[in-house]
Design a protein around this motif. Sequence first.
Motif, PDB file in Angstrom:
ATOM      1  N   ASN A   1      -4.401   7.837   0.265  1.00 15.44           N
ATOM      2  CA  ASN A   1      -4.942   7.196  -1.750  1.00 15.44           C
ATOM      3  C   ASN A   1      -6.349   7.643  -2.055  1.00 15.44           C
ATOM      4  O   ASN A   1      -6.634   6.519  -3.360  1.00 15.44           O
ATOM      5  N   SER A   2      -7.306   8.369  -1.800  1.00 19.29           N
ATOM      6  CA  SER A   2      -8.464   8.276  -2.405  1.00 19.29           C
ATOM      7  C   SER A   2      -8.474   9.120  -3.094  1.00 19.29           C
ATOM      8  O   SER A   2      -7.850  10.178  -3.745  1.00 19.29           O
ATOM      9  N   VAL A   3      -8.831   9.094  -4.716  1.00 18.24           N
ATOM     10  CA  VAL A   3      -7.750   9.285  -5.838  1.00 18.24           C
ATOM     11  C   VAL A   3      -9.392  10.244  -6.653  1.00 18.24           C
ATOM     12  O   VAL A   3     -10.386   9.803  -6.186  1.00 18.24           O
ATOM     13  N   VAL A   4      -9.283  11.287  -7.457  1.00 15.36           N
ATOM     14  CA  VAL A   4     -10.207  12.068  -7.494  1.00 15.36           C
ATOM     15  C   VAL A   4      -9.972  12.011  -9.177  1.00 15.36           C
ATOM     16  O   VAL A   4      -9.140  12.711  -9.678  1.00 15.36           O
ATOM     17  N   ASN A   5     -10.609  11.349 -10.336  1.00 17.38           N
ATOM     18  CA  ASN A   5     -10.356  11.775 -11.726  1.00 17.38           C
ATOM     19  C   ASN A   5     -12.017  12.687 -12.034  1.00 17.38           C
ATOM     20  O   ASN A   5     -13.024  12.384 -11.847  1.00 17.38           O
ATOM     21  N   ALA A   6     -11.531  13.150 -13.234  1.00 21.16           N
ATOM     22  CA  ALA A   6     -12.149  13.906 -14.002  1.00 21.16           C
ATOM     23  C   ALA A   6     -13.039  12.559 -15.413  1.00 21.16           C
ATOM     24  O   ALA A   6     -12.079  11.626 -15.181  1.00 21.16           O
ATOM     25  N   VAL A   7     -14.348  12.762 -15.302  1.00 22.13           N
ATOM     26  CA  VAL A   7     -15.066  12.395 -15.848  1.00 22.13           C
ATOM     27  C   VAL A   7     -15.357  13.365 -17.151  1.00 22.13           C
ATOM     28  O   VAL A   7     -16.267  13.755 -16.648  1.00 22.13           O
ATOM     29  N   VAL A   8     -15.508  13.196 -18.442  1.00 16.96           N
ATOM     30  CA  VAL A   8     -15.991  14.164 -19.827  1.00 16.96           C
ATOM     31  C   VAL A   8     -16.277  13.154 -20.532  1.00 16.96           C
ATOM     32  O   VAL A   8     -15.209  12.192 -21.268  1.00 16.96           O
ATOM     33  N   PRO A   9     -17.665  13.649 -20.998  1.00 17.95           N
ATOM     34  CA  PRO A   9     -18.771  13.755 -21.015  1.00 17.95           C
ATOM     35  C   PRO A   9     -19.343  13.836 -19.463  1.00 17.95           C
ATOM     36  O   PRO A   9     -20.510  14.025 -18.781  1.00 17.95           O
ATOM     37  N   GLY A  10     -19.064  12.575 -18.809  1.00 17.37           N
ATOM     38  CA  GLY A  10     -20.053  12.254 -17.378  1.00 17.37           C
ATOM     39  C   GLY A  10     -21.024  11.443 -17.420  1.00 17.37           C
ATOM     40  O   GLY A  10     -20.775  10.864 -18.482  1.00 17.37           O
TER      41      GLY A  10
ATOM     42  N   VAL B   1       1.723   4.584   9.044  1.00 16.90           N
ATOM     43  CA  VAL B   1       2.518   3.866   9.460  1.00 16.90           C
ATOM     44  C   VAL B   1       3.374   2.544   9.379  1.00 16.90           C
ATOM     45  O   VAL B   1       3.671   1.811   8.387  1.00 16.90           O
ATOM     46  N   LEU B   2       1.520   1.705   9.292  1.00 16.76           N
ATOM     47  CA  LEU B   2       1.006   0.541   9.705  1.00 16.76           C
ATOM     48  C   LEU B   2       0.150   0.464   8.895  1.00 16.76           C
ATOM     49  O   LEU B   2      -0.705  -0.277   8.572  1.00 16.76           O
ATOM     50  N   PRO B   3       0.454   0.021   7.492  1.00 20.72           N
ATOM     51  CA  PRO B   3      -0.905  -0.132   5.997  1.00 20.72           C
ATOM     52  C   PRO B   3      -1.565  -1.077   6.829  1.00 20.72           C
ATOM     53  O   PRO B   3      -2.375  -1.117   5.503  1.00 20.72           O
ATOM     54  N   THR B   4      -1.095  -2.266   7.239  1.00 20.50           N
ATOM     55  CA  THR B   4      -2.010  -3.828   7.435  1.00 20.50           C
ATOM     56  C   THR B   4      -2.001  -4.071   8.441  1.00 20.50           C
ATOM     57  O   THR B   4      -3.014  -4.689   9.215  1.00 20.50           O
ATOM     58  N   ARG B   5      -2.285  -2.965   9.307  1.00 21.28           N
ATOM     59  CA  ARG B   5      -2.669  -2.777  10.347  1.00 21.28           C
ATOM     60  C   ARG B   5      -3.985  -3.084  10.436  1.00 21.28           C
ATOM     61  O   ARG B   5      -4.666  -3.425  11.282  1.00 21.28           O
TER      62      ARG B   5
ATOM     63  N   LEU C   1      16.161  -0.217   2.962  1.00 25.34           N
ATOM     64  CA  LEU C   1      14.339   0.407   3.245  1.00 25.34           C
ATOM     65  C   LEU C   1      13.956   0.373   4.067  1.00 25.34           C
ATOM     66  O   LEU C   1      12.971   1.389   4.027  1.00 25.34           O
ATOM     67  N   LEU C   2      13.841  -0.024   5.329  1.00 27.78           N
ATOM     68  CA  LEU C   2      13.495   0.338   6.951  1.00 27.78           C
ATOM     69  C   LEU C   2      13.445   1.638   6.908  1.00 27.78           C
ATOM     70  O   LEU C   2      11.784   2.474   7.644  1.00 27.78           O
ATOM     71  N   ASN C   3      14.596   2.797   6.293  1.00 28.02           N
ATOM     72  CA  ASN C   3      14.482   3.770   6.063  1.00 28.02           C
ATOM     73  C   ASN C   3      13.810   4.194   4.823  1.00 28.02           C
ATOM     74  O   ASN C   3      14.155   5.936   5.186  1.00 28.02           O
ATOM     75  N   LYS C   4      13.473   4.252   4.369  1.00 24.65           N
ATOM     76  CA  LYS C   4      12.415   4.932   2.816  1.00 24.65           C
ATOM     77  C   LYS C   4      11.628   5.070   3.524  1.00 24.65           C
ATOM     78  O   LYS C   4      10.392   4.332   3.775  1.00 24.65           O
ATOM     79  N   GLY C   5      11.492   6.560   3.565  1.00 27.58           N
ATOM     80  CA  GLY C   5      10.350   7.398   3.601  1.00 27.58           C
ATOM     81  C   GLY C   5       9.449   7.959   2.250  1.00 27.58           C
ATOM     82  O   GLY C   5      10.022   7.420   0.991  1.00 27.58           O
ATOM     83  N   ASP C   6       8.304   8.315   2.697  1.00 30.94           N
ATOM     84  CA  ASP C   6       7.222   8.905   1.194  1.00 30.94           C
ATOM     85  C   ASP C   6       8.463  10.201   0.979  1.00 30.94           C
ATOM     86  O   ASP C   6       9.203  11.287   1.474  1.00 30.94           O
ATOM     87  N   SER C   7       8.571  10.144  -0.104  1.00 27.37           N
ATOM     88  CA  SER C   7      10.028  10.884  -0.726  1.00 27.37           C
ATOM     89  C   SER C   7       8.638  12.858  -1.405  1.00 27.37           C
ATOM     90  O   SER C   7       9.161  13.713  -1.121  1.00 27.37           O
ATOM     91  N   PHE C   8       7.122  12.418  -0.229  1.00 22.84           N
ATOM     92  CA  PHE C   8       6.838  13.870  -0.332  1.00 22.84           C
ATOM     93  C   PHE C   8       7.230  14.620   1.119  1.00 22.84           C
ATOM     94  O   PHE C   8       7.774  15.662   1.188  1.00 22.84           O
TER      95      PHE C   8
ATOM     96  N   LYS D   1       0.645  -1.110   0.120  1.00 19.25           N
ATOM     97  CA  LYS D   1      -0.255   0.290  -0.140  1.00 19.25           C
ATOM     98  C   LYS D   1       0.259   1.424   0.176  1.00 19.25           C
ATOM     99  O   LYS D   1       1.173   2.057  -0.236  1.00 19.25           O
ATOM    100  N   LYS D   2       2.373   0.984   1.423  1.00 13.83           N
ATOM    101  CA  LYS D   2       3.112   2.594   0.363  1.00 13.83           C
ATOM    102  C   LYS D   2       4.238   1.583   0.224  1.00 13.83           C
ATOM    103  O   LYS D   2       5.106   1.485   0.647  1.00 13.83           O
ATOM    104  N   ALA D   3       4.141   1.844  -1.406  1.00 12.37           N
ATOM    105  CA  ALA D   3       5.341   0.715  -2.083  1.00 12.37           C
ATOM    106  C   ALA D   3       6.391   1.205  -2.069  1.00 12.37           C
ATOM    107  O   ALA D   3       6.494   3.323  -2.344  1.00 12.37           O
ATOM    108  N   GLY D   4       8.099   0.404  -1.828  1.00 11.85           N
ATOM    109  CA  GLY D   4       8.943   1.424  -1.602  1.00 11.85           C
ATOM    110  C   GLY D   4       9.401   1.804  -0.717  1.00 11.85           C
ATOM    111  O   GLY D   4      10.450   2.840  -0.458  1.00 11.85           O
TER     112      GLY D   4
END
Length: 790
Positions: free
Chosen positions: A627-636, A295-299, A47-54, A16-19
């Motif tokens: 991770n909730s993603v919003v995408n446009a839909v045209v023409p909907g 921190v624990l995605p499978t919690r 890898l243990l110490n790699k966080g989100d690049s953000f 869920k938090k790959a990488g």
Amino acid sequence: HNHMQKEAQSVDPSKKKAGTGVGGRLMDILKRNGYQTATNTVNGNALLNKGDSFYNNPSWTVSTRKFAALDDRSSVGSEMLEIIKELNGVANSDTSKFGETWSSRLAQSLFEYDMAKEVDRAVQSGAFDMSNYGDATTSIAIELKAVAQHMKSRHMRKVDREVYFVDQHGFDDHFSNNLAPKLADANAALVQFVDFLKLESIWQNTVVLMSSDFGRTVVPNGGGGTDHAWGGNYFMVGGGLKGGQIRGVYPADLSDKSDYWLRRGRMIPTTPYDAVWSAIATWMGVKGDTDLNFVLPTRPNFPRCELYTDEDLFEDYNVLHDSCQIWDEDGDGIADAYDACPGTEYWIDGNTVDGSGCFLPTPSPAPVSPAPTMTRGAIPVANVLDPASKIIGQGGSSYYGLSTAVDGTTARFLVMKNANLGSPGFIGVPTHGMKSIVHGIRIYMPGDNKNRDPVGFKIQGRMNRADPWKFVAEGPLSPPSDRNPCSNNDWYNPDVCSVVNSSPESPDNLLQHVEQLFYNVETYHEYRVTFPETRYVSQVNVAVGEVELVGRLIPDNWTPPPSFSPTTATPTTAAPTDHPTTAAPSVSMAPSSMPSLQCGSVFSEGAEKIVLWNNYDTDVTGKFQFNSVVNAVVPGYGNSPGAAQFTYTGDPGHHFPAIRQGVSYSNACLRGGMQLAVSFKAKLLNATTDTGIVCDPASDCPRARFRARQDIPAPLSGTYCNGWYWVPRPEANTVTWNANEWNTVSGIFTIPPACEGDVWRWFLFDITMGKPYAPGEARLVVDDAKVVIS
């Protein structure tokens, strides 16, 4: 080995938090919450110490070798590093994303290099005296000594939370038994390390956690060694630990007769690694379901109360173990459904919240009663139905063992199905007379015939016989095939069947059972439990050994906080909650002239005061709650020119993922006490079949909310208001939802009067799915969102 080492360091098998690694994600959350953090790896990258690049957390390489300086002199004699920094400085408006990324990463690396050079100078000058450490001769001792020296530079590096990674190889003994000398090396290295940290007075604030890529078989192979396996033993040491504990369940039988035995002594583990990291995370300062699930995605995959908090393992702790019994996204100790200010920042020093979850002081016309946290009066129980409860059969032509359904033993309760009478099961009426909140069901298997096992459940509740049944929860069950035997096959006799020894936190793991936990905050006295399906579809009976409704008893003197459900006549003084239970306190307010005074320069005379309008004719992209993603839909969908949609792909522990939009004119004219008319069109669809999902507008259909905050200016500081504020739902049975059509959702929202400032830090509008769904299960489509000052 490589694969499983990555799994042990990531603690994220579902990717869920790959990488990223568990240590990196832990530092990400702490950095976001105001701590100064860093990750550190001896002689390499882990890898243990790699966080989100953000979050771009500092990541140091701790070397056991002499510091190597870069050639920082250019051919023209200037400082090469300074030239590089200038070339990779502030970006221009036409700078590419690649260029910005390159420059930011290079700038971070150069910062870490400069800091490492300063640390090395301090080491060479003798500022970090290591004379008390002694000689380190083995590889693990040398690495731990380098860690100890680097820890002495923490004030220079300005960090107050950090993670280190060291490793020791050579345990893959397929053809020999070299375990004793390797462990002796590790033990000697740890003794040196611990003794030195005690002299430095930092051992109390340090914990060492041992990990491995996997366990080993408990029986040897033909070569005199052992082979790869699953479960194993791990240790954790630290100055602040409640030491001397053995956690987890040690197998009672280490032979092939054990239920935990898999082929040549590969033992199934009983305790997830997530449990230990959960305790470390809360000890370091993480609270709340949202941050812990990052921190624990499978919690969320584990029973909440089987995971540890720092109260379980540490002398000084922040989070009570009993907090597992409430859903608490923001970590303020108030159950989500009673939390009037769910955005409370728990990490702010000195943060104190009132019984509704809002910062103190909070203007209120009357004292607010405490919400049902685990320390404020509600009584956790393994079964809200006491053994003497009255049991009334449901959905059957005959019933056997009615008195044993909740008697605390695995004696059988059986219903002969009758399709004309509905789903088989029972009604339970307890004798203790208290209301209760149910948040889980446990079923212990009877002594025979697995084909009669229920593979689904439904729970309903009511206060008394005069009330209609209200939905509590339903879902699938996966019962084990093994049975809980009774002596002499006397299935209905509690005297010869197994006694259930369970607790509010844990079922009886020595007995065959199935458990399903769920989210619920509604209180009832009587419960109806039915089982719509059995393992064998054509089976004419359904049978169980024991049914436990896990939850909390609510004493008569326990009062939940007021629900905050503003109406157009009497605006309330706090935010609406998702599950109101009592009438909200209100204050009389004369109709305000504020809108015309404050918005005169914004809106034309007589014009509709629209502060948000979106028909989604242009692209809408983004994400909210990870991770909730919003995408446009045209023409909907349908004939609409445009419509925004999103499919929730995130963690099911994150409630109410949302399409989020900013509200126009917020700084110019929106004030506490104003009323806003809210409306939008929506469809709720199955993400796989694209068919409509049925929901109840009064409880779980798509819904809107506002994210609002006003800060009190310095030097006074603080907040006027801060939280998520829900638009009230319609009353039950007043609005219908057409599952395959566009539905208009509308309501009147009163901005909390506590928002008495004139500048908003933010005023945002969310459209939510209305309740949590599993990742990829549902898709929300919206159109024509509108907010008007009424």
